[in-house]
Design a protein around this motif. Sequence first.
Motif, mmCIF file in Angstrom:
data_model
loop_
_atom_site.group_PDB
_atom_site.id
_atom_site.type_symbol
_atom_site.label_atom_id
_atom_site.label_comp_id
_atom_site.label_asym_id
_atom_site.label_seq_id
_atom_site.Cartn_x
_atom_site.Cartn_y
_atom_site.Cartn_z
ATOM 1 N N ASN A 222 0.813 -1.221 0.000
ATOM 2 C CA ASN A 222 0.000 0.000 0.000
ATOM 3 C C ASN A 222 0.845 1.268 0.000
ATOM 4 O O ASN A 222 0.326 2.349 0.280
ATOM 5 C CB ASN A 222 -0.915 0.003 1.235
ATOM 6 N N CYS A 223 2.128 1.125 -0.329
ATOM 7 C CA CYS A 223 2.988 2.308 -0.206
ATOM 8 C C CYS A 223 2.571 3.414 -1.187
ATOM 9 O O CYS A 223 2.850 4.592 -0.963
ATOM 10 C CB CYS A 223 4.459 1.936 -0.388
ATOM 11 N N PRO A 226 -0.954 6.668 -0.227
ATOM 12 C CA PRO A 226 -1.032 8.098 0.150
ATOM 13 C C PRO A 226 -1.084 9.018 -1.076
ATOM 14 O O PRO A 226 -1.843 9.999 -1.090
ATOM 15 C CB PRO A 226 0.234 8.316 0.973
ATOM 16 N N GLU A 227 -0.308 8.700 -2.111
ATOM 17 C CA GLU A 227 -0.355 9.543 -3.319
ATOM 18 C C GLU A 227 -1.706 9.419 -4.007
ATOM 19 O O GLU A 227 -2.287 10.411 -4.467
ATOM 20 C CB GLU A 227 0.766 9.149 -4.287
ATOM 21 N N ASP A 229 -4.547 8.728 -2.609
ATOM 22 C CA ASP A 229 -5.471 9.464 -1.739
ATOM 23 C C ASP A 229 -5.385 10.969 -2.013
ATOM 24 O O ASP A 229 -6.401 11.648 -2.209
ATOM 25 C CB ASP A 229 -5.086 9.141 -0.289
ATOM 26 N N THR A 230 -4.177 11.470 -2.092
ATOM 27 C CA THR A 230 -3.972 12.911 -2.318
ATOM 28 C C THR A 230 -4.502 13.323 -3.696
ATOM 29 O O THR A 230 -5.184 14.351 -3.830
ATOM 30 C CB THR A 230 -2.464 13.245 -2.231
ATOM 31 N N SER A 239 -13.127 10.837 1.187
ATOM 32 C CA SER A 239 -13.009 9.462 1.686
ATOM 33 C C SER A 239 -14.238 9.129 2.518
ATOM 34 O O SER A 239 -14.573 9.841 3.456
ATOM 35 C CB SER A 239 -11.738 9.348 2.522
#
Lengths: 278, 365
Positions: A222-223, A226-227, A229-230, A239
């Motif tokens: 899942n690394c 975050p990108e 999501d952003t 979300s």
Amino acid sequence: MKDVAVELPLWLEELRRTEVSNLVRSDPRSSGNTTFGLNREQALDAISWGQADFDAPHGHLTADDLALLYAYWNQKGHLEELVEAFRQCFAVSNTKPNNPIVVDVGCGPFTGGLALATSLGEAPFDYIGVDRADSMRRLGQRLADSALVPGQITCIWAPDMASVEWAQPPRWRDVLVIVSFVFASPSLDVGSMCDDLIALLRRLGNGSVTVLYTNSVRAEANCGFPEFDTRLKAVGFRSLARGKGEIGIARSGGSRVRGLWYAIFHRPRQTSLSLEGA
Amino acid sequence: MRLPSYDEIARVEEQLDIWEAPFDQSLLIAGPPGSGKTILAIHRAQMIASAGTQVVLVTFSRMLRRLIALLTENNVPTFTMHQFVGQQHYRRKTGARGAPEVRPLVFDWQAMSSELARRAVRPEQVHIIVDEGQDLPAEFFRYVRRFVARTVTIFADEDQALTDQRSSLLDIKRAACLGDPILLSGNHRNTPEVSRLAEHFHTGRLPASEVHRSPSGERPRITHYSTLAAGAERIANWFSTRGGSVGVVVVHNQTGRQLQKSLRDRLKRGRVDMYTSDQRNEDEIDATTPGITILNKESIKGQEFDTVFIMEVDELLPCTKDAQRRVMYMLCARARDNLVLMHPGNRLPAEVLRSLPGTDVLERP
């Protein structure tokens, strides 16, 4: 997510039996405890636990063998996850989409389409299956063409989102995006994927968009989240839910619990037309 | 066309959002055919006027100005752009009649702006509401914001623009210093059958409309007529049998005049009107009442009829350019219930048929 075992419908079990299991089991290379001559560990190694280049032959296995092996060993678990995820996703949004367009990113052999057909029953939808592997798309199309699949599903297949041949004008139809186990791929460029997805969504129209993300609970898988999501939030998504969940699955050895990481994003209908960014 | 009540509008949330927008807020609104742009323009104008602010409606064509005058019973000042600019020039400048033109019907915006700037003319406390804004030049919107009105509400659909000299939504946004357009999604006019044919010609970036009406079971059709008299016979028979408001689109005014005579000879009852810009007879026509109204493709903009016949489609089909598609999209969407494409000659050419959707959308002989 819950720990009651997910049950796949009879039509889907029958589809998997006739179009996947029987083909693998009846192959002359297969024996009682091997598939195409490989035991379970060897088979999973051949498909790199779902991350292989499914168009590159592996030893005596053709590209189509690899896709079939994936469907045999990996697809059922993903189907169970998505069926349960859709059930909860529609519960979160309190309604089911009406004649939606489904974008299945990294679709494999029609996995998201089969799971959604399970959830929507006879209701129609358009399905855009995106997978870089020709063999996966071929198998996906064969499964989609089966008379066992309920409802009226119109399928488009493409190796990447920029190549999707969507001939309809932009409309107000709801869109459901499935991003399931895509981020486990080490070669994935999340930024490019987001760019392509946003461009495709613009072509589809201004309807509401729901994005369902599922993945392994492993942090390294899942690394890129975050990108993702952003980038989604930058174009108006919010979300609705996210977290680590568990689902119960039933196998011949008894039921067990499997963890997964999930997130649901939603963007309402775009009632303003962004002109400068068009 | 019938003006819906507040209750009817209130059921359509997106329309209510626009109707209830603050009166001193400038808006740009984009919507497909049948989304209620003209109705919303009228309602917003009436609401603003009732609050004591001066409001003026500006349209593209004389026939649309007439339609708005009928729907508002003349209680909102309504002008075509040419009437409005001419009047403003007279009032705001020196009393000189006739705004400067670079050629007939094309204003010299630069000369006008220079003169008004020299006289330090400032925009006033007036709200200008524009319908069919896509067919007005961007210079008009710049002129309005700089010299005429502090507040504007502009309704437009660039996908229905008639010429390549149109204003895009981006042109309007920039020229009138507005935000991004609010989108209307619903089509409250066409049956699903009519909308499907219109959508066949749709090109552009606005999303296809969501049709709110129920299917009628009557698909649009294309047919041919050997002579104009035979075409008139078909229209006359339709009107005698079905009645209602019938719009007939012609490419050439001469065809329209012949058709009008032929229809009047055949029909003992019912009105058969034709509008042409050289006659300027729009105030003699009430296209909202039962009868036949003959219009060319420019003057039918903004109108709607129970039934529409599009004559001379040999000059409109096949569509090879986006500008042609926009015209057919706009023309088809004039029909509420029934739509007939009329091709002159004894047969339908293969290249025309190939360019059209299948028989599930368009009936053929």
